[in-house]
Design a protein around this motif. Structure first.
Motif, short mmCIF file in Angstrom:
data_model
loop_
_atom_site.label_atom_id
_atom_site.label_comp_id
_atom_site.label_asym_id
_atom_site.label_seq_id
_atom_site.Cartn_x
_atom_site.Cartn_y
_atom_site.Cartn_z
N GLN A 45 -19.23 28.05 25.25
CA GLN A 45 -17.97 28.78 25.11
C GLN A 45 -16.80 27.82 24.89
OE1 GLN A 45 -18.69 32.05 24.78
NE2 GLN A 45 -20.69 31.18 25.28
N ALA A 46 -16.92 26.61 25.45
CA ALA A 46 -15.89 25.59 25.20
C ALA A 46 -15.91 25.19 23.72
CB ALA A 46 -16.14 24.38 26.08
N ILE A 47 -17.13 25.08 23.15
CA ILE A 47 -17.26 24.80 21.71
C ILE A 47 -16.66 25.95 20.90
CG2 ILE A 47 -18.93 24.52 19.83
CD1 ILE A 47 -20.74 23.07 21.84
N TYR A 48 -16.88 27.17 21.37
CA TYR A 48 -16.34 28.38 20.72
C TYR A 48 -14.81 28.29 20.62
CZ TYR A 48 -16.18 33.49 19.81
OH TYR A 48 -16.00 34.74 19.27
N VAL A 49 -14.16 28.04 21.76
CA VAL A 49 -12.70 27.96 21.79
C VAL A 49 -12.20 26.80 20.94
CG1 VAL A 49 -10.68 27.69 23.28
CG2 VAL A 49 -12.60 29.07 24.06
N THR A 50 -12.92 25.68 20.98
CA THR A 50 -12.55 24.53 20.16
C THR A 50 -12.62 24.87 18.67
OG1 THR A 50 -13.44 23.03 21.85
CG2 THR A 50 -13.10 22.11 19.64
N ALA A 51 -13.65 25.63 18.27
CA ALA A 51 -13.78 26.04 16.86
C ALA A 51 -12.63 26.95 16.45
CB ALA A 51 -15.12 26.73 16.65
N LEU A 52 -12.23 27.85 17.34
CA LEU A 52 -11.07 28.72 17.05
C LEU A 52 -9.80 27.88 16.89
CD1 LEU A 52 -11.71 31.65 19.61
CD2 LEU A 52 -12.36 31.56 17.20
N TYR A 53 -9.66 26.91 17.79
CA TYR A 53 -8.52 25.98 17.74
C TYR A 53 -8.46 25.26 16.39
CZ TYR A 53 -5.64 21.95 19.25
OH TYR A 53 -4.67 20.99 19.37
N VAL A 54 -9.61 24.72 15.96
CA VAL A 54 -9.68 23.95 14.72
C VAL A 54 -9.39 24.84 13.50
CG1 VAL A 54 -11.25 22.68 13.19
CG2 VAL A 54 -11.22 22.19 15.65
N THR A 55 -9.97 26.06 13.50
CA THR A 55 -9.75 26.98 12.38
C THR A 55 -8.27 27.30 12.21
OG1 THR A 55 -11.91 27.98 12.80
CG2 THR A 55 -10.43 29.19 11.36
N SER A 56 -7.61 27.62 13.33
CA SER A 56 -6.19 27.95 13.28
C SER A 56 -5.37 26.74 12.82
CB SER A 56 -5.73 28.43 14.66
OG SER A 56 -4.43 28.94 14.60
N TRP A 57 -5.72 25.56 13.29
CA TRP A 57 -5.04 24.32 12.91
C TRP A 57 -5.21 24.07 11.40
CZ3 TRP A 57 -5.75 19.08 15.99
CH2 TRP A 57 -4.85 18.14 15.51
N LEU A 58 -6.45 24.24 10.90
CA LEU A 58 -6.72 24.02 9.47
C LEU A 58 -5.90 24.97 8.59
CD1 LEU A 58 -10.60 23.59 9.51
CD2 LEU A 58 -8.93 21.83 8.89
N LEU A 59 -5.73 26.22 9.06
CA LEU A 59 -5.00 27.21 8.26
C LEU A 59 -3.50 26.97 8.27
CD1 LEU A 59 -6.94 30.44 9.32
CD2 LEU A 59 -6.84 29.50 7.01
N SER A 60 -2.98 26.56 9.41
CA SER A 60 -1.52 26.47 9.56
C SER A 60 -0.98 25.06 9.34
CB SER A 60 -1.11 26.94 10.95
OG SER A 60 -1.61 26.06 11.94
#
Length: 595
Positions: A45-60
């Motif tokens: 789940q920590a990897i899950y949240v990290t992936a969400l973090y990275v996706t949002s960072w890549l987009l913005s």
């Protein structure tokens, strides 16, 4: 009387890998297996949240967006994850890999990537797609939605066709590899995803000039392309299923047909899904909770602006412009553009939103991505530029202020409102308490032969297998035609059947004992027509219990309800069944050997 190949029929490779890892690592003295299992899943789940973090960072383009996405995910955890109260769900294994895949696709769709970066990203997409497919039985349906996203964007010329082809190929390859590991599971080969992806690639070869001509010409070609892909998908899928004699997933299509109003059904399996709250519409109070954290408001705001941008770009592309990164309206100074990775995440969130609205169980795929999409929009210079130009307030400094000030204020609000409650929750200690079930399992272990065969409800029998190791007549893995038929036959213990009929049915599956549950026999959780006994009555052509309407062709049963009448110990019942255990919840009967 049947043996199930667990690796073929159930997605448990992760548990096999974890058990090997536990034996290899020198941790057995310090960590019990159950905690090793729990910590591994929580780590995922920590990897899950990290992936969400990275996706949002890549987009913005800013880490602040990723921080907001992660914080929103945690504060909305009632609606974004089930891991805290149902740890070993297949989705808790699969969704972290799905989030990693989305992050990798988001990066892959960026224009002008270096060849090495592109190859490494493709490898990351393949590995995450494969692991996602291996760990969840619903993988093919989720990836079908993803393929529809790619198909939509490719058709509207909003992402490079070559990259879409790569992603189609990865999906097919990953699923086929899982098929091999699951001993050529026919349900995978007969999936709509494989038929759809093959159809798209074939149709593209047949219609080479799809993206040329005037607006009306391209629109006509696009509609023809949709029709060709749709027909080819159905044709290929039917051919594959006929060759393989595949019926494993037909209950899903019966359920979908009834759910979306294409005729009522009396099919027991379809109604079993229709009556479950998890497969119903998304409750309205979900939006109240999401609004409480400001997530839903921000999401609608960003969605509205990006949908307008996407529609403008799509019309612009269909009108004949096919230059690399698609430009849209010129407002004031400069041109606003919709990036391919933004377009992908937009269509992704819309399609998975429709899925979540129609089927509550699938909301966790949408709400987690909602956190990403809303946080990206609030931190995106493109979104603020478009909005400020619309109100004639455009200024580069204003964009910079807005994209940082708004998320910071939301983070401060979330911290102030939810941090104390989160700390209180972390201090809570809870304990499992179900003495009736524990008493039943202890009795089975102490008083029945190890080779005894038990019949009962799917969920309870899974617990019997886990806690006692006894043999079962049926199991809650429902993606199998013969097992569904067997479950329906065993469930006649809750229908209006004679003791002779029930005894004959149970003995035909080799049952020695049958467990009856008061919570099913006298169920009140569901409304009339959705109680298990009602589903059985209707499937058997019998009138349902209690006040209310019945279909005119239903008839009164010739026998009382078995699970109620057996408790009276009348001679017709005691001749076939002997009560050997009971408590407030369960009643266990031993079947006589005579016919």
């Amino acid at each position: 009387m049947r043996t199930i190949n667990l690796l073929q029929r159930m997605n448990i490779y992760q548990e096999v890998f974890l058990s090997v890892l536990y034996r290899v690592l020198p941790i057995q003295k310090y960590l019990e297996p159950v905690y090793f299992y729990i910590y591994t899943l929580f780590g995922l789940q920590a990897i899950y949240v990290t992936a969400l973090y990275v996706t949002s960072w890549l987009l913005s383009g800013t880490w602040l967006s990723g921080l907001l996405a992660a914080f929103w995910y945690i504060t909305n955890r009632i609606d974004t994850t089930r891991v805290e109260f149902t740890i070993p769900l297949r989705e808790n294994w699969a969704l972290p890999f799905f989030a990693v895949q989305i992050a990798a696709i988001t990066y892959f769709l960026r224009p002008k990537l270096q060849p090495l970066s592109e190859r490494l990203t493709l490898l990351a997409i393949f590995i995450s797609t494969f692991l996602f497919s291996l760990t969840w039985q619903f993988n093919q349906f989720m990836m079908l939605m993803q393929a529809l996203v790619l198909f939509t964007l490719d058709s509207l010329d909003m992402l490079p066709a070559v990259k879409a082809t790569w992603l189609y190929g990865i999906q097919i390859t990953g699923l086929l590899l899982v098929c091999i590991l699951q001993f050529f599971n026919s349900m995978i080969l007969g999936s709509l995803l494989i038929s759809f992806n093959l159809s798209v690639l074939i149709a593209r070869k047949l219609q080479k000039n799809l993206k040329s001509g005037s607006f009306l010409t391209r629109l006509g070609k696009l509609l023809l392309h949709l029709f060709v892909v749709f027909c080819l998908t159905l044709f290929l899928n039917n051919i594959i299923k006929k060759i393989l004699n595949l019926k494993s997933d037909e209950h899903i299509f019966k359920f979908l047909k009834a759910k979306f109003g294409f005729g009522a059904t009396r099919d027991f399996d379809a109604n079993l899904y229709l009556c479950e709250e998890a497969f119903g519409l998304l409750p309205f109070n979900t939006f109240e909770r999401l609004s409480d954290t400001l997530l839903f408001h921000a999401y609608i705001f960003v969605l509205f602006i990006t949908v307008i941008a996407a529609l403008t770009v799509a019309i612009h592309n269909l009108s004949g412009s096919t230059n690399g990164q698609k430009s849209m309206d010129s407002m004031g100074k400069g041109t606003v553009s919709l990036k391919p990775e933004t377009a992908y995440n937009l269509i992704h969130t819309i399609l998975f939103g429709v899925l979540a609205l129609s089927t509550m169980r699938m909301k966790y795929l949408w709400t987690s991505h909602m956190c990403v999409f809303a946080s990206f929009g609030l931190c995106s210079p493109e979104i603020w530029e478009l909005l400020l130009k619309l109100f004639h307030l455009y200024n580069p400094k204003r964009i910079c202020i807005m994209r940082y000030l708004v998320p910071i204020l939301i983070l401060l609000y979330l911290g102030y409102k939810f941090w104390p409650g989160m700390m209180d929750e972390l201090s809570e200690l809870r304990e499992f308490y179900d003495p009736d079930t524990v008493e039943l399992m202890n009795w089975i272990n102490s008083n029945t032969p190890r080779k005894a065969v038990f019949a009962g409800s799917m969920q309870l029998l899974a617990g019997v297998k886990l806690c006692t190791g006894r043999t079962l007549t049926n199991h809650p893995h429902y993606e199998d035609d013969s097992l569904r038929a067997r479950t329906k036959a065993v469930y006649q213990i809750y229908a209006k059947r004679s003791p002779e009929e029930v005894h004959t049915l149970l003995r035909s599956f080799g049952a020695d004992y049958v467990i009856l549950e008061d919570s099913i026999c006298y169920e009140r959780r569901h409304r009339r027509g959705c109680r298990l006994r009602d589903l059985l009555d209707v499937a058997n052509g019998h009138v349902m219990d209690g006040p209310g309407e019945n279909d005119p062709d239903l008839k009164f049963a010739g026998h009382p309800r078995f699970c109620e009448e057996i408790k009276r110990n009348l001679p017709p019942y005691t001749a076939y069944f002997t009560r050997v255990f009971e408590n407030k919840t369960f009643h266990v009967y031993k079947l006589s050997r005579n016919k």
